[in-house]
Scaffold this motif. Structure first.
Motif, PDB file in Angstrom:
ATOM      1  N   GLU A  36      -1.702  -6.117   2.669  1.00  0.00           N
ATOM      2  CA  GLU A  36      -2.683  -5.820   1.832  1.00  0.00           C
ATOM      3  C   GLU A  36      -3.113  -4.621   0.949  1.00  0.00           C
ATOM      4  N   CYS A  37      -3.518  -3.898   0.703  1.00  0.00           N
ATOM      5  CA  CYS A  37      -3.465  -2.856   0.417  1.00  0.00           C
ATOM      6  C   CYS A  37      -5.287  -2.570   0.453  1.00  0.00           C
ATOM      7  N   ALA A  38      -6.529  -2.247   1.451  1.00  0.00           N
ATOM      8  CA  ALA A  38      -7.699  -1.576   1.419  1.00  0.00           C
ATOM      9  C   ALA A  38      -8.350  -1.488   0.394  1.00  0.00           C
ATOM     10  N   ASN A  39      -7.766  -0.858   0.032  1.00  0.00           N
ATOM     11  CA  ASN A  39      -8.049   0.581  -1.632  1.00  0.00           C
ATOM     12  C   ASN A  39      -7.764  -0.543  -3.391  1.00  0.00           C
ATOM     13  N   CYS A  40      -6.195  -0.749  -3.081  1.00  0.00           N
ATOM     14  CA  CYS A  40      -6.423  -0.889  -4.508  1.00  0.00           C
ATOM     15  C   CYS A  40      -6.003  -2.925  -4.696  1.00  0.00           C
ATOM     16  N   GLY A  41      -5.556  -3.815  -3.499  1.00  0.00           N
ATOM     17  CA  GLY A  41      -5.814  -4.624  -3.101  1.00  0.00           C
ATOM     18  C   GLY A  41      -4.325  -5.367  -3.414  1.00  0.00           C
ATOM     19  N   GLY A  42      -2.880  -3.847  -3.876  1.00  0.00           N
ATOM     20  CA  GLY A  42      -1.647  -4.873  -4.309  1.00  0.00           C
ATOM     21  C   GLY A  42      -1.558  -4.811  -2.362  1.00  0.00           C
ATOM     22  N   ARG A  43       0.016  -5.979  -2.852  1.00  0.00           N
ATOM     23  CA  ARG A  43       0.613  -5.676  -1.245  1.00  0.00           C
ATOM     24  C   ARG A  43       2.076  -5.365  -1.232  1.00  0.00           C
ATOM     25  N   PRO A  52      -3.915   0.470   6.703  1.00  0.00           N
ATOM     26  CA  PRO A  52      -4.685  -0.160   5.390  1.00  0.00           C
ATOM     27  C   PRO A  52      -4.325  -0.125   4.133  1.00  0.00           C
ATOM     28  N   TYR A  53      -3.264   0.616   3.668  1.00  0.00           N
ATOM     29  CA  TYR A  53      -3.308   2.369   2.183  1.00  0.00           C
ATOM     30  C   TYR A  53      -1.682   1.274   2.216  1.00  0.00           C
ATOM     31  N   GLY A 110       7.105   0.580   0.931  1.00  0.00           N
ATOM     32  CA  GLY A 110       7.910   0.383   0.490  1.00  0.00           C
ATOM     33  C   GLY A 110       6.854   0.105  -0.916  1.00  0.00           C
ATOM     34  N   PRO A 111       7.429  -0.575  -2.014  1.00  0.00           N
ATOM     35  CA  PRO A 111       7.087  -1.063  -3.163  1.00  0.00           C
ATOM     36  C   PRO A 111       5.986  -1.499  -3.516  1.00  0.00           C
ATOM     37  N   VAL A 112       4.992  -1.313  -4.184  1.00  0.00           N
ATOM     38  CA  VAL A 112       3.498  -2.853  -3.605  1.00  0.00           C
ATOM     39  C   VAL A 112       3.787  -2.961  -5.082  1.00  0.00           C
ATOM     40  N   VAL A 113       3.007  -4.661  -5.124  1.00  0.00           N
ATOM     41  CA  VAL A 113       2.702  -5.425  -5.908  1.00  0.00           C
ATOM     42  C   VAL A 113       1.310  -5.714  -6.188  1.00  0.00           C
ATOM     43  N   PRO A 114       1.385  -5.104  -7.049  1.00  0.00           N
ATOM     44  CA  PRO A 114       0.120  -5.029  -7.648  1.00  0.00           C
ATOM     45  C   PRO A 114      -0.627  -6.299  -7.816  1.00  0.00           C
ATOM     46  N   PRO A 115      -1.916  -6.790  -7.447  1.00  0.00           N
ATOM     47  CA  PRO A 115      -2.461  -7.896  -7.512  1.00  0.00           C
ATOM     48  C   PRO A 115      -3.159  -8.400  -8.925  1.00  0.00           C
ATOM     49  N   GLU A 116      -3.137  -9.650  -8.543  1.00  0.00           N
ATOM     50  CA  GLU A 116      -3.564 -10.398  -9.974  1.00  0.00           C
ATOM     51  C   GLU A 116      -3.990 -10.000 -10.945  1.00  0.00           C
TER      52      GLU A 116
END
Length: 172
Positions: A36-43, A52-53, A110-116
């Motif tokens: 999980e990205c600590a900044n944007c919350g994406g996976r 962390p990012y 890799g690609p980022v899956v944005p948080p819901e």
């Protein structure tokens, strides 16, 4: 201290090593499938190392927010000109997706899956359209800097000494 209960728990949960199929006796924290990205919350999937990012941009944003929060704590709203100039430069570079302080040479994850749900949804200016990504990011950074408490995990001043624990706790 033994790590066997933790390893057994991970194996029971079906944790995998390196994104493979079968459960492994090796803790998934060594090679989890996503972080999980600590900044944007994406996976995202970190290819070479825990981080962390999801991108250098998120890392630059987080570092800029911590710098600005520290400057405000030390100087209040009357920032010295040198601090104001450095902060302006950091904001511009973070918003233009440029790692302002150094280039690590590491490939991007890799690609980022944005948080819901947008982590800062309740704090962001509703007048800014979703399509104006630049303005939404700038507003998010401003909100984080001016907040009374940290709004994202990476906003804490101790982040440089605690991020590895946070990454391990939020890996899947």
């Amino acid at each position: 201290m033994s790590t066997l209960p933790a390893v057994a728990e991970l194996a029971v949960e079906g944790a995998t090593v390196g994104g493979g199929g079968a459960p492994s006796a090796v803790p998934s924290l060594l090679r989890p499938e996503t972080y999980e990205c600590a900044n944007c919350g994406g996976r995202f999937e970190a290819r070479n190392r825990p981080t962390p990012y999801c991108t250098k941009q998120c890392g630059a944003e987080a570092k800029t927010v911590r710098y600005a929060r520290k400057a405000r704590a030390e100087h209040g709203t009357d920032l010295p000109e040198t601090v104001r100039t450095a902060l302006h430069r950091q904001f511009v570079h973070a918003l233009t997706e440029c790692a302002w302080d150094k280039w690590s040479g590491e490939p991007e994850p890799g690609p980022v899956v944005p948080p819901e749900v947008e982590p800062l949804a309740e704090h962001l200016d509703a007048q800014i359209p979703d399509s104006d990504v630049f303005a939404r990011r700038a507003n998010g950074m401003k909100v984080r800097v001016l907040a009374d408490s940290e709004l994202r995990p990476c906003d804490v001043q101790e982040w440089d000494s605690v991020w590895r624990d946070w990454v391990n706790a939020h890996a899947r």
